[in-house]
Every structure is written in structure tokens, then in C-alpha cells.
Motif scaffolding. Structure first.
Motif, mmCIF file in Angstrom:
data_model
loop_
_atom_site.group_PDB
_atom_site.id
_atom_site.type_symbol
_atom_site.label_atom_id
_atom_site.label_comp_id
_atom_site.label_asym_id
_atom_site.label_seq_id
_atom_site.Cartn_x
_atom_site.Cartn_y
_atom_site.Cartn_z
ATOM 1 N N UNK A 173 0.974 -1.177 0.080
ATOM 2 C CA UNK A 173 0.026 -0.109 -0.251
ATOM 3 C C UNK A 173 0.781 1.217 -0.112
ATOM 4 N N UNK A 174 1.980 1.176 0.764
ATOM 5 C CA UNK A 174 2.776 2.323 0.582
ATOM 6 C C UNK A 174 3.436 2.838 -0.797
ATOM 7 N N UNK A 175 3.988 1.755 -1.360
ATOM 8 C CA UNK A 175 4.440 1.961 -2.673
ATOM 9 C C UNK A 175 3.250 2.408 -3.652
ATOM 10 N N UNK A 176 2.091 1.664 -3.466
ATOM 11 C CA UNK A 176 1.059 2.009 -4.576
ATOM 12 C C UNK A 176 0.605 3.366 -4.252
ATOM 13 N N UNK A 177 0.852 4.182 -3.057
ATOM 14 C CA UNK A 177 0.366 5.461 -3.084
ATOM 15 C C UNK A 177 1.749 6.239 -3.005
ATOM 16 N N UNK A 178 2.848 5.829 -3.779
ATOM 17 C CA UNK A 178 4.038 6.561 -4.405
ATOM 18 C C UNK A 178 5.113 6.912 -3.236
ATOM 19 N N UNK A 179 5.173 5.909 -2.346
ATOM 20 C CA UNK A 179 6.010 6.125 -1.392
ATOM 21 C C UNK A 179 7.007 4.971 -1.419
ATOM 22 N N UNK A 180 7.806 5.069 -0.632
ATOM 23 C CA UNK A 180 9.030 3.969 -0.427
ATOM 24 C C UNK A 180 9.189 3.645 1.065
ATOM 25 N N UNK A 181 9.710 2.555 1.407
ATOM 26 C CA UNK A 181 10.035 2.088 2.502
ATOM 27 C C UNK A 181 11.594 2.259 2.870
ATOM 28 N N UNK A 182 11.520 3.086 3.847
ATOM 29 C CA UNK A 182 13.222 3.280 4.235
ATOM 30 C C UNK A 182 13.743 2.107 5.192
ATOM 31 N N UNK A 183 12.895 1.575 5.804
ATOM 32 C CA UNK A 183 13.436 0.455 6.912
ATOM 33 C C UNK A 183 12.405 -0.290 7.516
ATOM 34 N N UNK A 184 12.559 -1.491 7.848
ATOM 35 C CA UNK A 184 11.938 -2.067 8.777
ATOM 36 C C UNK A 184 12.728 -2.176 10.302
ATOM 37 N N UNK A 185 11.922 -1.551 11.091
ATOM 38 C CA UNK A 185 12.537 -1.131 12.429
ATOM 39 C C UNK A 185 11.945 -1.769 13.498
ATOM 40 N N UNK A 186 12.498 -2.719 13.894
ATOM 41 C CA UNK A 186 11.957 -3.597 15.166
ATOM 42 C C UNK A 186 10.626 -4.228 14.881
ATOM 43 N N UNK A 187 9.460 -3.408 15.445
ATOM 44 C CA UNK A 187 8.188 -4.192 15.051
ATOM 45 C C UNK A 187 7.494 -3.137 14.275
ATOM 46 N N UNK A 188 8.054 -2.383 13.600
ATOM 47 C CA UNK A 188 7.588 -1.460 12.555
ATOM 48 C C UNK A 188 8.154 -0.931 11.244
ATOM 49 N N UNK A 189 7.847 -0.092 10.628
ATOM 50 C CA UNK A 189 8.051 0.254 9.143
ATOM 51 C C UNK A 189 8.341 1.718 9.171
ATOM 52 N N UNK A 190 8.988 2.203 8.484
ATOM 53 C CA UNK A 190 9.445 3.626 8.225
ATOM 54 C C UNK A 190 9.132 3.789 6.611
ATOM 55 N N UNK A 191 8.061 4.507 6.427
ATOM 56 C CA UNK A 191 7.965 5.021 4.905
ATOM 57 C C UNK A 191 8.405 6.380 4.831
ATOM 58 N N UNK A 192 8.438 6.821 3.422
ATOM 59 C CA UNK A 192 8.790 8.169 3.085
ATOM 60 C C UNK A 192 8.187 8.540 2.060
ATOM 61 N N UNK A 193 7.510 9.799 1.783
ATOM 62 C CA UNK A 193 6.711 10.264 0.555
ATOM 63 C C UNK A 193 7.420 11.610 0.238
ATOM 64 N N UNK A 194 7.066 11.957 -1.086
ATOM 65 C CA UNK A 194 7.708 13.287 -1.685
ATOM 66 C C UNK A 194 6.588 14.104 -0.750
ATOM 67 N N UNK A 195 5.228 13.972 -0.377
ATOM 68 C CA UNK A 195 4.533 15.008 0.141
ATOM 69 C C UNK A 195 3.306 14.239 0.779
ATOM 70 N N UNK A 196 2.427 15.061 1.664
ATOM 71 C CA UNK A 196 1.597 14.591 2.428
ATOM 72 C C UNK A 196 0.536 14.128 1.749
ATOM 73 N N UNK A 197 0.257 14.642 0.354
ATOM 74 C CA UNK A 197 -0.864 14.313 -0.475
ATOM 75 C C UNK A 197 -0.921 12.751 -0.873
#
Length: 325
Positions: A189-213
Motif C-alpha cells: 500500500x505504501x508503494x501503491x501510494x507513491x511512497x517507499x520503505x526506508x526500513x523495517x525497524x523493530x516491530x514497525x516500518x518507516x515509509x517516506x513520501x514526496x508529500x503529504x498528499x
């Protein structure tokens, strides 16, 4: 697959290319984006990014294809370009800056021709393999920058609720299987919404996007899909979310043995602190994020409520009004 597999053109050069009758022009968006802005470059064919199985054209692989999108950083058009190249297309071009850059250049648009979609033959987009050296983000909204770079980005933390209980109460195979199902939803879902996964950290994931839109709809999509999976009987954990936006440094750290893209800055810390405030199933963010998203996703913004008291986020001097949904 390398970044040289497709080319990027300015609005003026893209306009000259699109005038050729042999070129197939694709407008890549989610359906809601078409509804918000029902205009396109003349002759463009809609390509829907939120269908269950995303489709790309199935035609002569030598036919030139030009792709554009409306999201920040060209992430959608780059993903489509990667699919097209993986499917064997030989000449794929992306509009640098998407439809906004086309408008800024004063070039004409016209109403969307929804019938054009039915006139093409379509096929399921090929699965792209993960490329640790070339994340999608670096091929789209970080492309052309000499890393490290200072950029304003949206950061989304997605955390598994009560992961300790999950790990302690189930055998390793079952626990890891549940975590894998959770992370699969997050990534897709993150990639489908134009984001990327920076890392899987412990029991979570950090995603980043060009904008809040892109980031805000991604948070809702991840939550909705996780809820749907549980409703269908899958033993998938619940999540809490923290979403922030701000200036970050992006660059690679490490050496020739192992290196990784690093994001560092207040927005990362704010997103991490916000997800700890969120209750299970909640998305927590700040007013600034909602103000930025109001133009693109007003319906989502109105679903948030402000918490009664401002909170202190560790590492930040000023208190923050937290909004949750």
C-alpha cells in the motif's frame, strides 16, 4: 533494471513528443485524483493505479510510450515506466514534474476521455523485484539530486500493536508469519501510494513520501486493508500510525560492504513520537500536515479530531497539538 531504462523530458520536450500519432500517452493516477482534476494532456489514456491488479497496455513493444502523473516527485509515472520497461517496452519517457509542470509551462489541457481506456488492450503489470541500490524514490523524487540532499518529505511510521505479546504467545513460525503478512500490506500500500520503505525497524516500518498528499491516503489505505484482512479471519496484527512532514537530510551511509539510504531530521523523530501517542488503530499527526493535505484530500482531513490538550514530544521545545483519527 537501472534508472537509464527510461528517460525524463521537460514539459516542452514532452509536448513535442506527444504530438506524434505513434506515441501512446498515459495519465497515471488513482481514481480519486481523476475525479478531483478531470483534465488531461490531449490524447492521454487514463491508467488507474488503485485497481486490484494494476494494468498496463499490451501493444507493440516498439511503440513509444510517454507517461505522466500528478503526484509529488513523479513517483507514480516512474513506477509505471519501470513496469513498462520490465514488460519489454523499448522507448519509455516520463514527464518531469508531471501535469503540474505542464500547466506551469502554459500548455493546454482538455477534459479526460474515459472511453480511451476501453480502446486499448491491457495486461497485468509485472512484479518488480526489490533493488536495494536503487530504491524507487531515488529514481523518482530524489532523481537528479546529488546525495546527500536536504529535502522536505513526509514520514510515516507504522507500528505493530502489542508485538511483545505476539512474539511471546506464538511459536516463531506463526509469529513471524503474522509479522510478514503485516509488512506485506504496509509495503504494497505504501508503494501503491507513491511512497517507499526506508526500513523495517523493530516491530514497525518507516515509509517516506514526496508529500503529504501521498502519505495521508497511504496511512488510511494501510489501516483499511489491515482491518479487512482481520475481518476475513487472518491473524494479522493491528497498527498505530504517526505521520509528520518537514525538512530532512537524505543520503547514503556505510561503506562498500553495506550501505543504506539514511533519512535524518526532526520529521523522523516527530513521526516516531506521534505513533507512540496514537491508540491502537489510530493515525496521529499535526495540524500542519492536515493543512497541507486539505487541498488534495479534504474528506480525509475532516475525519481527524484534535486532542483536548497539547503534548510535549521528546526532543522538541514547543508543545504540539495532536490530531487523531
Amino acid at each position: 533494471m537501472t534508472a537509464k531504462a527510461f528517460s525524463k523530458l521537460s514539459a516542452q520536450a514532452f509536448a513535442r513528443l506527444s504530438e506524434s500519432v505513434s506515441v501512446l500517452v498515459l495519465d497515471a493516477r488513482r481514481k480519486a485524483a481523476f475525479a478531483r482534476e478531470p483534465q488531461e494532456i490531449r490524447g492521454a489514456v487514463p491508467l488507474y493505479l488503485d485497481t486490484q491488479a494494476i494494468q498496463i497496455p499490451d501493444c507493440d513493444r516498439s511503440r513509444p510510450i510517454a507517461v505522466y502523473c500528478v503526484c509529488d516527485g513523479d513517483a507514480s509515472s516512474v513506477r509505471v515506466a519501470l513496469w513498462l520497461v520490465a514488460a519489454g517496452y523499448e522507448d519509455v519517457t516520463v514527464l518531469d514534474g508531471g501535469l503540474p509542470s505542464w500547466r506551469e509551462a502554459g500548455l493546454p489541457v482538455e477534459p479526460i476521455d474515459t472511453d480511451a481506456h476501453a480502446k486499448l488492450t491491457w495486461q497485468t503489470a509485472p512484479r518488480l523485484t526489490a533493488d536495494a541500490e536503487r530504491p524507487i524514490a531515488e529514481q523518482s523524487w530524489l532523481a537528479g539530486d546529488s546525495l546527500p540532499v536536504r529535502r522536505k518529505l513526509a514520514v510515516l511510521f507504522v507500528d505493530i500493536v502489542d508485538s511483545t505479546s505476539l512474539i511471546e504467545s506464538q511459536d516463531p513460525k506463526a509469529a513471524f508469519g503474522a509479522i510478514q503478512e503485516f509488512m506485506t500490506v504496509v509495503v504494497e500500500e505504501g508503494v501503491a501510494h507513491c511512497g517507499d520503505v526506508r526500513d523495517f525497524e523493530g516491530d514497525g516500518a518507516l515509509l517516506y513520501f514526496a508529500g503529504v498528499g501521498e502519505a495521508l491516503p497511504a496511512a488510511f489505505a494501510i489501516r483499511d486493508r489491515l482491518n479487512a484482512e482481520r475481518a476475513n479471519g487472518y491473524a494479522i496484527p493491528e497498527a498505530r500510525f504517526g505521520l509528520a512532514f518537514g525538512e530532512l537530510l537524505a543520503g547514503y551511509v556505510g561503506n562498500h560492504v553495506r550501505r543504506s539510504l539514511l533519512l535524518v531530521g526532526p520529521a523522523v523523530h516527530a513521526a516516531a513520537r506521534l505513533q507512540k501517542i496514537a491508540k491502537p488503530g489510530q493515525i496521529a499527526t499535526a495540524r500542519e500536515v492536515l493543512d497541507l493535505a486539505a487541498g488534495s484530500d479534504p474528506d480525509l482531513v475532516t475525519r481527524f479530531e484534535m486532542q483536548s490538550e497539547k503534548v510535549s514530544l521528546k526532543g522538541f521545545k514547543q508543545t504540539v497539538s495532536v490530531w487523531t483519527c
